[in-house]
Design an enzyme around this catalytic site. Structure first.
Site, short mmCIF file in Angstrom:
data_model
loop_
_atom_site.label_atom_id
_atom_site.label_comp_id
_atom_site.label_asym_id
_atom_site.label_seq_id
_atom_site.Cartn_x
_atom_site.Cartn_y
_atom_site.Cartn_z
N GLY A 84 0.83 -1.20 0.00
CA GLY A 84 0.00 0.00 0.00
C GLY A 84 0.86 1.25 0.00
O GLY A 84 1.98 1.26 -0.54
N SER A 85 0.36 2.27 0.69
CA SER A 85 0.99 3.58 0.56
C SER A 85 2.37 3.69 1.17
O SER A 85 3.09 4.65 0.89
CB SER A 85 0.07 4.64 1.17
OG SER A 85 -1.13 4.71 0.44
N VAL A 86 2.76 2.76 2.04
CA VAL A 86 4.13 2.87 2.56
C VAL A 86 5.13 2.72 1.41
O VAL A 86 6.25 3.22 1.48
CB VAL A 86 4.46 1.86 3.68
CG1 VAL A 86 3.68 2.15 4.94
CG2 VAL A 86 4.25 0.44 3.23
N LYS A 135 4.96 4.26 -1.24
CA LYS A 135 5.13 5.57 -1.88
C LYS A 135 6.50 6.17 -1.59
O LYS A 135 7.01 6.96 -2.37
CB LYS A 135 4.03 6.53 -1.43
CG LYS A 135 2.71 6.28 -2.16
CD LYS A 135 1.62 7.20 -1.66
CE LYS A 135 0.30 6.87 -2.34
NZ LYS A 135 -0.84 7.20 -1.47
#
Lengths: 530, 436
Positions: free
Chosen positions: A217-219, A221
């Site tokens: 997920g967004s980690v 990014k």
């Protein structure tokens, strides 16, 4: 007559040569297949006749595994069984050691040391090995911080789903401080429990931290941001978010359908804006750079020197826009993501992760001590520091403001990885203090929901504990002081006032008189200063 | 000369000392192995000096080899029975047997320096052999592990067949030396096969068949094999006729087949040999454990004291070589086998150098027994042939076996003394002509 006597002698000699041949067949050619014969119990007997070494936590005192002598049955040598005083707490790391089901974890990775079959390191060991007696194994001291391991495990257990994993390490040395996987299992009596553990739907035998693979997920990014910074994107570059990013065949929307308008790249990370990361990944970053950067961070690497089995994080064929924010074919685990956070915090240098600190002989002589070594320089130091500052922004003004701590700057990133039809996995990675991190953490709660709600508190519990344990005791632990410099209230049972018959002290700090019988030097000093 | 002769003895004692010294490290037992070792070394060295004194021309390697083999046996027995309940005293008992064996050897050497007198009583020896075997059928005899091999007379238990073998070889040596020419001559031909005169062949066949038959009913396969093969080979050497061997082999094949269908204990042995895995915890257990331990030794062995040969039932007797192969490895086991081969070589050499037929046949018969016994038991424990329960000479635990083998060594020594005297040109008494 002599001729016939000689002839039979040749026959006998031939017989002896044949016997040597038969022996050679069993002892060399068929030796291994006989050793592995299911009816053959000799290897098991050998393994249980010598005490295996201890496995200690990082404090060198907390026993994680030990061999316990069993009463010898008539005439046999004493045998040893394996005891794990910490039960499930370290099972994923220490593993189990079974004569029936094999061994896992440190038990198998360091088997040569633990079983005493490694090369002799001391004279005692050499003599012992020469004489062939059962040898006690060497002891292993791990890098793990016992307190952090407990806190991490409890925090995961107390999360909403009670399933998840966490890894914490020292970014500067690569020493792993905590490595938790919940639910775990009790390695004691593994022989009896193994069949039921195999069938448990919660997969307690799986070390989620290193072997599990989940959408980050967004980690993720932060990896995409690293690739973007390398490609020339500046944190101050402005982007406009309209809430959607159209792609042929697929449309990217923000989590909870948020629309953020005009923001810069740093804010896009702080607020975790999917559409902007999709745009950057597709339009600003050259094809392949994200995968390349992820590989620099350790994707695709089995970490063969690491004692535990590591399932490599990977990015498959898929939609670049979604891979950029950690979805689609992008899968990872807390082991990899903790290393990402650590490398960014450590000026872009990723240290080789280490779980074994020391190997000691049974009498405590240090045989081997692992040294910090750099795995690779993932990012230029300036790029890494820029990215670290952007991650501080996540805590200061972004999605993870609840992680703010007075006096300590923390860099972090939340992640809410969607795994439909189930609730999203809740991620948080962080390092602290941000300018020179002493600890980097990645935590993930399976199906925990939003990153800041479940993953974050778990990771922060570990960071809070670690940064405090590294400091002097807080002043608030001391009793309040009154005007006379004495505590306002003392614990009961202590005299609450000063004794009245104390000798009067003069301004010079000396008493008016001193008892007789003290050494002459003191007497003289007293007289001179009186 | 004296130094050259003493060197092998010193080497043999050094090997045994090394073995005992290793046991001190391994078993963490301080005094007992030392006491056994010192006691053992003292006994054997005194025996050696006495033999050198009384039989200065005798073979120089026989006693060093006996010392080495019994020493290795004693070390292994001590190691295998150390701290094992019910078996702890076996090493001491074996040491006592070695002491007794040394006495028997001295007794043989002193009493039978003029061993030719033995051949005058050859028929007595034949009867004695059969009498000894028959003893086990009397109420004095008793069964151990399914075979009726033991006799108890007062406080003494012994296996008569161990001694019957020697008596029988003396009989055959004496008789065959006397009648060899007559036996070699063909008297009649039946269906193209030449047969010797039954008058001379009769006693041989009778004694042979009687002892063999008795042993078959004792269920003593190992001794049966020895009693079958040795007279046959002696007959071959005495007459030089290969026909005896061929005929004997055919008889052996027929006899084995009959025995297989007649006796269940033979079937058990053959089944365990063909496929021990079909009953790994029962019939095949002993041979499988033996193989596992031998394989466990590998090339260099587990090291003395580090093996698991105690998993083999009765390891200290018939299976002691499995323990040696396990702990000393292929290299050590081959070295021990070489020691056996050198003993056989010296025995054959004594036979070749002996001056008269009966001495030749006696030395040959005894050496042959030693060789076949070694080959059969080691081939048995390595699953090369079906297992037959016989001891490994000098190495296995067992009083009858130890004393019997020391007597054999003693007889070989006195025969070699005679040959040695002749070689040196010293006057010897010619027994065949009765003149000096």
């Amino acid at each position: 007559m002599n001729r016939h006597v000689r002839r039979t002698f040749y026959l006998f000699a031939l017989g002896f040569v044949a016997l040597v041949g038969v022996l050679a067949y069993w002892q060399v050619y068929a030796s291994e297949s006989l050793a592995n014969d299911p009816e053959n119990s000799l290897q098991t007997r050998r393994a249980i006749e010598a005490p295996r070494g201890f496995i200690f936590a990082g404090d060198g005192e907390t026993v994680l595994a030990q061999s316990e002598e069993q009463p010898a049955e008539g005439g046999q040598n004493p045998t040893y069984s394996r005891i794990y005083p910490q039960g499930p707490l370290y099972a994923g790391i220490v593993g189990y050691w079974s004569t029936r089901y094999g061994a896992t974890g440190i038990e198998i990775a360091e088997n040569a040391n633990l079983s005493g079959t490694a090369d002799p390191a001391t004279l005692d060991e050499l003599i012992n090995q020469m004489s062939g007696g059962p040898q006690p194994g060497n002891n292993i001291v791990l890098t793990l911080d016992h307190e952090l391991q407990q806190i991490a495990t409890e925090a995961i257990e107390n999360s909403n789903t009670g399933r998840g994993s966490l890894m914490a390490l020292d970014p500067q040395t690569g020493e792993i401080l905590a490595l938790a996987s919940v639910p775990s299992y009790d390695p004691n009596n593994i022989d009896e429990n193994f069949p039921s553990l195999l069938e448990d739907p919660d997969e307690p035998l799986l070390n989620r931290a290193t072997q599990g693979l989940y959408s980050p997920g967004s980690v993720f990014k932060v990896v995409t941001a690293a690739a973007a910074l390398k490609s020339g994107v500046e944190p101050s570059d402005r982007f406009v978010d309209s809430g959607v990013y159209e792609q042929p065949g697929y449309t990217v929307v923000n989590y909870d359908d948020g629309v953020y308008g005009a923001v810069n790249f740093a804010q896009a990370l702080a607020l975790s804006i999917n559409t902007i990361f999709a745009e950057v990944a597709v339009e600003e970053i050259e094809t392949g750079t994200i995968t390349e950067t992820s590989q620099d961070f350790g994707y695709g690497d089995e970490f063969e020197d690491f004692p535990l089995l590591v399932n490599p994080s990977r990015i498959g064929e898929g939609n670049v826009a979604q891979i950029a924010f950690g979805q689609d074919t992008n899968v990872s685990n807390v082991f990899e993501m903790a290393l990402v956070a650590a490398a960014i915090g450590n000026d872009g240098a990723m240290m080789e992760p280490r779980l074994v600190r020391e190997i000691r002989s049974p009498d405590g002589v240090i045989i081997n001590r692992s040294q910090p070594s750099e795995r690779n320089q993932v990012l230029e130091p300036e790029v890494a520091n820029t990215l670290q500052d952007m991650m501080v922004g996540v805590i200061e003004e972004g999605t993870a403001t609840v992680a703010q701590r007075p006096g300590v700057e923390i860099a972090g990133k939340t992640g809410t990885a969607e795994v439909p039809p189930n609730d999203p996995n809740s991620w948080f990675i962080a390092s602290a203090p941000a300018d020179e991190p002493e600890i980097a953490v990645a935590a993930m709660i399976e199906n925990g929901g939003d990153g800041e709600e479940q993953g974050l508190p778990v990771a922060m519990a570990v960071i809070d504990a670690y940064l405090e344990t590294g400091q002097e005791p807080e002043t608030e632990d001391f009793p309040e002081l009154g005007p006379d410099g004495l505590p306002e209230d003392l614990p009961e049972g202590l005299p609450q006032e000063l004794p009245e018959d104390l000798p009067q002290v003069q301004p010079g700090g000396l008493p008016e008189s001193i008892p007789e019988g003290l050494p002459p030097e003191i007497q003289e000093f007293f007289n001179q200063n009186q | 000369m004296a130094q050259r002769a003493t060197m092998p003895m010193i080497l043999a004692l050094a090997i045994c000392t090394l073995g005992f010294a290793t046991l001190i490290f391994v078993q963490e037992a301080t005094s007992p192995p030392l006491i056994y070792g010192a006691y053992y070394a003292g006994t054997l060295f005194a025996l050696y000096l006495a033999v050198r004194l009384w039989l200065p021309n005798s073979d120089v390697l026989i006693l060093p080899l006996v010392t080495m083999l019994t020493g290795i046996g004693l070390v292994m027995i001590f190691r295998l029975t150390y701290n094992v309940p019910d078996a702890e005293g076996l090493a001491i008992t074996q040491a006592v047997w070695i002491f007794g064996g040394s006495g028997a050897l001295l007794f043989t050497v002193l009493l039978f320096r003029n061993y030719h007198r033995l051949f005058d009583y050859k028929y007595l020896f034949a009867f004695a052999a059969i009498f000894l075997i028959c003893l086990t059928f009397t109420p004095l005899g008793y069964e151990v592990n399914g075979a009726r091999l033991w006799v108890q007379v007062g406080p003494i238990n012994f296996q008569p067949s161990e001694f019957a073998r020697i008596a029988l070889i003396i009989f055959f040596a004496g008789y065959l030396a006397e009648k060899r020419d007559l036996l070699a001559a063909t008297s009649r031909t039946i269906a193209g096969i030449q047969f010797p005169n039954l008058k001379y062949f009769g006693p041989v066949a009778l004694v042979w068949a009687a002892s063999l038959g008795l042993l078959v009913f004792e269920k003593d396969l190992g001794s049966s094999l020895l009693f079958f093969a040795i007279p046959l080979l002696m007959l071959y050497v005495a007459t030089g006729r290969i026909a005896y061997v061929i005929l004997g082999s055919i008889m052996f094949a027929v006899g084995s087949t009959v025995a297989y269908f007649l006796f269940s204990h033979v079937q058990v042995r053959v089944r365990a040999w063909l496929d021990p895995w079909q009953d790994p915890d029962g019939e095949g257990f002993q041979i499988l454990q033996s193989l596992f331990n031998i394989a466990d030794g590998g090339l260099t062995g587990t090291g003395l004291g580090a093996g698991f040969a105690q998993t083999i039932p009765e390891v200290q007797t018939d299976f002691i070589f499995s323990a040696i192969a396990s702990e000393l490895g292929l290299l050590g086991a081959t070295a021990v086998l070489l020691a056996f081969l050198v003993f056989v070589y010296r025995g054959i050499k004594i036979s070749l150098m002996a001056t008269d037929d009966s001495s030749k046949l006696l030395a040959y018969g005894l050496t042959t027994m030693f060789a076949i016994q070694t080959l059969v038991i080691i081939a048995g424990i390595t699953k090369a042939i079906p297992l037959t329960g016989i001891t490994l000479p000098f190495v296995s635990y067992g009083g009858s076996s130890i004393i019997g083998n020391f007597i054999i060594a003693g007889i070989l020594l006195v025969i070699s003394e005679k040959a040695g005297q002749k070689e040196r040109g010293e006057p010897t008494y010619d027994y065949e002509r009765g003149t000096a």
